[in-house]
Design a protein around this motif. Structure first.
Motif, mmCIF file in Angstrom:
data_model
loop_
_atom_site.group_PDB
_atom_site.id
_atom_site.type_symbol
_atom_site.label_atom_id
_atom_site.label_comp_id
_atom_site.label_asym_id
_atom_site.label_seq_id
_atom_site.Cartn_x
_atom_site.Cartn_y
_atom_site.Cartn_z
ATOM 1 N N SER A 1 34.584 31.777 26.670
ATOM 2 C CA SER A 1 33.843 33.033 26.613
ATOM 3 C C SER A 1 34.195 33.993 27.737
ATOM 4 N N TYR A 2 34.494 33.468 28.902
ATOM 5 C CA TYR A 2 34.663 34.279 30.105
ATOM 6 C C TYR A 2 36.119 34.554 30.443
ATOM 7 N N CYS A 3 37.039 33.946 29.704
ATOM 8 C CA CYS A 3 38.401 33.814 30.202
ATOM 9 C C CYS A 3 39.314 34.976 29.820
ATOM 10 N N ASN A 4 39.873 35.581 30.855
ATOM 11 C CA ASN A 4 41.003 36.485 30.724
ATOM 12 C C ASN A 4 41.917 36.146 31.888
ATOM 13 N N GLN A 5 42.699 35.073 31.734
ATOM 14 C CA GLN A 5 43.462 34.530 32.851
ATOM 15 C C GLN A 5 44.476 35.523 33.413
ATOM 16 N N LYS A 6 44.975 36.408 32.569
ATOM 17 C CA LYS A 6 45.958 37.369 33.093
ATOM 18 C C LYS A 6 45.311 38.319 34.085
ATOM 19 N N THR A 7 44.034 38.600 33.874
ATOM 20 C CA THR A 7 43.310 39.420 34.834
ATOM 21 C C THR A 7 42.982 38.617 36.081
ATOM 22 N N ILE A 8 42.523 37.376 35.901
ATOM 23 C CA ILE A 8 42.104 36.556 37.037
ATOM 24 C C ILE A 8 43.281 36.266 37.962
ATOM 25 N N THR A 9 44.431 35.940 37.403
ATOM 26 C CA THR A 9 45.577 35.557 38.235
ATOM 27 C C THR A 9 46.488 36.730 38.553
ATOM 28 N N GLY A 10 46.395 37.800 37.783
ATOM 29 C CA GLY A 10 47.320 38.908 37.967
ATOM 30 C C GLY A 10 48.705 38.608 37.447
ATOM 31 N N LYS A 11 48.844 37.517 36.708
ATOM 32 C CA LYS A 11 50.147 37.095 36.192
ATOM 33 C C LYS A 11 50.187 37.255 34.676
ATOM 34 N N VAL B 1 25.298 24.888 27.091
ATOM 35 C CA VAL B 1 26.042 25.931 27.804
ATOM 36 C C VAL B 1 27.531 25.845 27.473
ATOM 37 N N LEU B 2 28.080 24.638 27.467
ATOM 38 C CA LEU B 2 29.498 24.460 27.153
ATOM 39 C C LEU B 2 29.814 24.961 25.746
ATOM 40 N N SER B 3 28.966 24.629 24.787
ATOM 41 C CA SER B 3 29.180 25.060 23.404
ATOM 42 C C SER B 3 29.048 26.574 23.265
ATOM 43 N N ALA B 4 28.024 27.143 23.883
ATOM 44 C CA ALA B 4 27.789 28.589 23.779
ATOM 45 C C ALA B 4 28.939 29.384 24.372
ATOM 46 N N ASN B 5 29.652 28.799 25.322
ATOM 47 C CA ASN B 5 30.748 29.495 25.984
ATOM 48 C C ASN B 5 32.129 29.037 25.496
ATOM 49 N N ARG B 6 32.115 28.346 24.344
ATOM 50 C CA ARG B 6 33.346 28.008 23.620
ATOM 51 C C ARG B 6 34.322 27.172 24.445
ATOM 52 N N ARG B 7 33.776 26.248 25.224
ATOM 53 C CA ARG B 7 34.634 25.435 26.069
ATOM 54 C C ARG B 7 35.421 24.399 25.279
ATOM 55 N N GLY B 8 34.852 23.884 24.195
ATOM 56 C CA GLY B 8 35.581 22.931 23.379
ATOM 57 C C GLY B 8 35.571 21.503 23.894
ATOM 58 N N HIS B 9 34.755 21.230 24.893
ATOM 59 C CA HIS B 9 34.596 19.860 25.370
ATOM 60 C C HIS B 9 33.138 19.648 25.729
ATOM 61 N N THR B 10 32.767 18.416 26.007
ATOM 62 C CA THR B 10 31.396 18.068 26.338
ATOM 63 C C THR B 10 31.283 17.626 27.798
ATOM 64 N N ALA B 11 30.038 17.478 28.248
ATOM 65 C CA ALA B 11 29.803 16.957 29.590
ATOM 66 C C ALA B 11 30.329 15.527 29.713
ATOM 67 N N GLN B 12 30.237 14.769 28.625
ATOM 68 C CA GLN B 12 30.743 13.393 28.646
ATOM 69 C C GLN B 12 32.253 13.372 28.846
ATOM 70 N N ASP B 13 32.956 14.361 28.276
ATOM 71 C CA ASP B 13 34.402 14.463 28.499
ATOM 72 C C ASP B 13 34.711 14.629 29.984
ATOM 73 N N VAL B 14 33.886 15.419 30.668
ATOM 74 C CA VAL B 14 34.071 15.616 32.111
ATOM 75 C C VAL B 14 33.891 14.287 32.845
ATOM 76 N N ALA B 15 32.829 13.569 32.493
ATOM 77 C CA ALA B 15 32.545 12.293 33.146
ATOM 78 C C ALA B 15 33.659 11.272 32.887
ATOM 79 N N ASP B 16 34.121 11.202 31.647
ATOM 80 C CA ASP B 16 35.161 10.236 31.286
ATOM 81 C C ASP B 16 36.475 10.544 32.004
ATOM 82 N N ALA B 17 36.861 11.816 31.995
ATOM 83 C CA ALA B 17 38.117 12.211 32.643
ATOM 84 C C ALA B 17 38.039 11.993 34.151
ATOM 85 N N SER B 18 36.905 12.300 34.741
ATOM 86 C CA SER B 18 36.736 12.114 36.185
ATOM 87 C C SER B 18 36.887 10.650 36.572
#
Length: 323
Positions: A20-30, A126-143
């Motif tokens: 939802s928030y992402c415009n990486q070309k603006t954030i990085t300037g690249k 929050v993750l779903s509303a912002n179109r993240r495409g992963h869950t909190a459990q994914d964060v825990a598992d990957a960590s």
């Protein structure tokens, strides 16, 4: 010896979602994707500065989601400098759902030492509303996997996202702390043009916290991470002309980290009963104690406090002694 990152930005490449928030070309300037030669050029330029211990850092996208051969070509270019001892290691930034044992084994083979995950929130709504495409459990598992393989683990958290609240942010911080990362970055949400959040904002469906409100929240979160001995390596987006030109609203401030530390100092005094105090502070922290335009001083006066500020460089930077 000073430590530094040689940052290589890989904007948007590999991202399976349009968050939802992402415009990486603006954030990085690249706007262009890096080639192996760009990695070499960046490293050679950085190595001209002496007395620095460097890591090569691939940021800006979902590094482990990019096309495998291309990812290996970038890692190979970077690893040459790890093998010859010119740089300490390689950091990468990626998504929680783009980590598995095969990927981690590959990263280990190419000298990667640290992996940062964009957790953003540990609340599934929050993750779903912002179109993240992963869950909190994914964060825990990957960590858990990242720590199992011996990498340094970094997590990134955002505040003020669509459907988020201060209460949810505090709960997310608690869950992140339970994962025991080595480092954390905290980014208040900034609404950038050409994003889903911009659409929601312009339709008056979403109002993000401003810099002051975001700093108030982070003044609660920062001590939580510090108490857990988790190093905070970034507070707020880096200031850039691209951010300022493309932002519509949100928690951006040129010196957001200082704003947060100022509010933490104010909170420490307000935790005491109103009366006269002598506050001892390092000379490097006097401006933070006073607040922007002496806002902390005025806030204290309004609440019945009278403080005398005494410079004492035996006090650690950003700490206070109150008598």
């Amino acid at each position: 010896m000073k430590k530094g990152n040689i940052s290589i930005f890989v904007p948007h490449l590999g991202c399976p979602c349009a968050c939802s928030y992402c415009n990486q070309k603006t954030i990085t300037g690249k706007k262009e994707q890096p080639a192996p030669q760009d990695v070499k050029s960046a490293v050679e330029t950085a190595l001209k500065r002496k007395n620095f211990e460097y890591e090569i850092a691939f940021f800006g996208g979902s590094f482990t989601a990019i096309e495998k051969d291309y990812m290996i070509s970038l890692l190979d270019a970077a690893y040459a400098y790890v093998k010859n001892g010119d740089v300490k290691g390689i950091r990468i930034s990626t998504r929680p759902d783009c980590i598995d044992r095969e990927i981690l084994s590959l990263l280990k083979d190419y000298g990667v030492t640290s992996i940062e995950l964009g957790a953003q929130s540990m609340d599934d709504e929050v993750l779903s509303a912002n179109r993240r495409g992963h869950t909190a459990q994914d964060v825990a598992d990957a960590s858990k996997l990242i720590k199992e393989y011996g990498f340094e683990l970094g997590l990134q958290m955002m505040t003020g996202l669509y459907k988020d609240t201060n209460e949810k942010a505090v709960e997310s911080a608690k869950k992140i702390i339970s994962l025991a990362p080595d480092t954390i970055r905290i980014y208040p949400t900034v609404v950038l043009k050409d994003t889903y959040l911009a659409e929601l904002y312009l339709r008056e469906k979403y109002v993000p916290p401003n810099a002051e409100e975001s700093a108030e929240l982070c003044a609660v979160l920062v001590p939580m991470f510090e108490k857990a001995n988790i190093k905070i390596i970034r507070l707020g987006l880096h200031s850039s002309s691209d951010i300022k030109k493309n932002m519509l609203a949100g928690g951006f401030h040129d010196a957001f980290g200082e704003l947060v530390k100022s509010k933490i100092m104010l909170g420490r005094i307000l935790a005491l009963p109103p009366k006269d105090y002598n506050v001892f502070v390092n000379e490097k922290s006097v401006s933070k104690l006073k607040g922007q335009h002496k806002s902390n001083i005025y806030a204290l006066i309004e609440r019945g406090y009278n403080i005398k500020i005494t410079i004492d460089n035996s006090v650690d930077v950003d700490e206070l002694k109150i008598k």
